[in-house]
Design an enzyme around this catalytic site. Structure first.
Site, short mmCIF file in Angstrom:
data_model
loop_
_atom_site.label_atom_id
_atom_site.label_comp_id
_atom_site.label_asym_id
_atom_site.label_seq_id
_atom_site.Cartn_x
_atom_site.Cartn_y
_atom_site.Cartn_z
N ARG A 1 -29.59 -25.01 -5.36
CA ARG A 1 -30.89 -24.53 -4.89
C ARG A 1 -31.04 -24.61 -3.37
O ARG A 1 -32.08 -24.23 -2.83
CB ARG A 1 -32.01 -25.36 -5.54
CG ARG A 1 -32.25 -25.07 -7.00
CD ARG A 1 -32.93 -23.72 -7.21
NE ARG A 1 -34.26 -23.69 -6.64
CZ ARG A 1 -35.37 -24.05 -7.30
NH1 ARG A 1 -35.29 -24.49 -8.54
NH2 ARG A 1 -36.55 -23.96 -6.71
N HIS B 1 -14.55 -35.37 -3.74
CA HIS B 1 -13.43 -34.42 -3.67
C HIS B 1 -13.91 -33.20 -2.89
O HIS B 1 -14.41 -32.24 -3.48
CB HIS B 1 -12.99 -34.02 -5.08
CG HIS B 1 -11.72 -33.22 -5.11
ND1 HIS B 1 -10.81 -33.31 -6.14
CD2 HIS B 1 -11.20 -32.31 -4.24
CE1 HIS B 1 -9.81 -32.49 -5.91
NE2 HIS B 1 -10.02 -31.87 -4.77
N HIS C 1 -19.28 -28.23 -3.71
CA HIS C 1 -20.06 -29.44 -4.02
C HIS C 1 -20.10 -30.32 -2.77
O HIS C 1 -20.97 -30.14 -1.93
CB HIS C 1 -19.57 -30.16 -5.28
CG HIS C 1 -18.08 -30.14 -5.50
ND1 HIS C 1 -17.18 -30.71 -4.65
CD2 HIS C 1 -17.36 -29.61 -6.52
CE1 HIS C 1 -15.96 -30.56 -5.12
NE2 HIS C 1 -16.02 -29.88 -6.25
N GLU D 1 -10.59 -37.74 -2.63
CA GLU D 1 -9.57 -37.00 -3.34
C GLU D 1 -9.34 -35.65 -2.66
O GLU D 1 -10.24 -35.12 -1.99
CB GLU D 1 -9.98 -36.72 -4.79
CG GLU D 1 -10.22 -37.94 -5.63
CD GLU D 1 -10.67 -37.57 -7.03
OE1 GLU D 1 -10.58 -38.44 -7.92
OE2 GLU D 1 -11.12 -36.42 -7.25
N HIS E 1 -10.32 -38.61 -15.21
CA HIS E 1 -10.48 -37.26 -15.74
C HIS E 1 -10.83 -37.33 -17.22
O HIS E 1 -10.02 -37.72 -18.05
CB HIS E 1 -9.24 -36.39 -15.54
CG HIS E 1 -9.59 -34.92 -15.48
ND1 HIS E 1 -9.86 -34.27 -14.30
CD2 HIS E 1 -9.76 -34.00 -16.44
CE1 HIS E 1 -10.15 -33.00 -14.54
NE2 HIS E 1 -10.10 -32.81 -15.84
#
Length: 237
Positions: free
Chosen positions: A18, A43, A50, A70, A190
């Protein structure tokens, strides 16, 4: 004790959907640590879908536990490591457009590259962790190139766990044993969640750290962030 490092990528994904600054990645990081997280993982991908470069800069001055960055070790990533000087750099073999990590390094084929990267990253004071499949040969390769730790790619474990948890964990036990005997630390990450985490920890009691993001943030939608972090910590005791 196995540390819980919370991957906050999904918090940044929600913010970026947003624009603006809601949720606040920095505040969430502070709260994760306040709620019991023993590390923070990010990451930062090239497209910044992100975590952004600016987030990493701010987080360096905020994280008080352990900061783990990462990424695929291209020049952009190496610049981030040199500037942010995290506690740990986790090297993953992702293509720039990968949605998420889906395989570990071939530490034999990429031995020369990884050896040089380990030396460079260590010069910045960071511990180096190599993302690997649960394969004894790949673990041995990570030991040979001078990694401080491996991070076991646990998506296959999470998938097989639903069928046979004993079968699922077997290659991880063997790979962890080789790492331990080789004198390097063991991380895992993970698709670990509240259903499969405890069994992995029970079978690898000397596991140093788990990095969990997607499942933890999903659980937080139902249980709340503070309670969810405590639930994950409970699985590791």
């Amino acid at each position: 004790m196995t540390k819980l490092s919370v991957n906050i990528n999904k918090i940044a994904t929600l913010r970026n959907a947003r624009g603006g600054n809601n949720p606040d990645v920095i505040k969430t990081t502070i709260d994760c640590e306040r709620f019991g997280a023993q590390g923070i993982t990010v990451h930062p991908r090239p497209d910044e879908r992100h975590i952004r470069y600016s987030d990493v800069v701010q987080l360096k001055g905020v994280v008080t536990t352990e900061f783990n960055i990462e990424g695929y070790p291209d020049q952009r990533y190496l610049k981030i490591i040199a500037e942010a000087k995290p506690d740990q750099a986790t090297l993953v073999p992702d293509a720039p457009d990968a949605i998420t990590s889906n395989a570990g390094w071939d530490t034999i084929k990429n031995a020369s590259l990884l050896r040089d990267l380990c030396q460079e990253i260590k010069s910045h004071g960071a511990r180096v962790s190599i993302f690997v499949d649960p394969s004894p040969r790949m673990v041995e390769g990570a030991i040979a190139i001078g990694a401080d730790r491996i991070e076991l790619y646990t998506e296959p474990y999470a998938s097989e766990f639903l069928v046979s948890k004993e079968v699922a964990v077997k290659p991880y036990i063997e790979s962890a044993r080789i790492a331990k005997e080789g004198g390097i630390g063991i991380n895992a990450g993970h698709d670990l969640d509240l259903h499969n985490l405890k069994f992995l920890k029970q079978n690898i009691p000397y596991l140093d750290e788990v990095s969990i993001g997607h499942a933890l943030i999903c659980d937080a939608l139902y249980f709340g962030l503070e309670n969810t972090i405590q639930l994950y910590l409970k699985q590791l005791k």
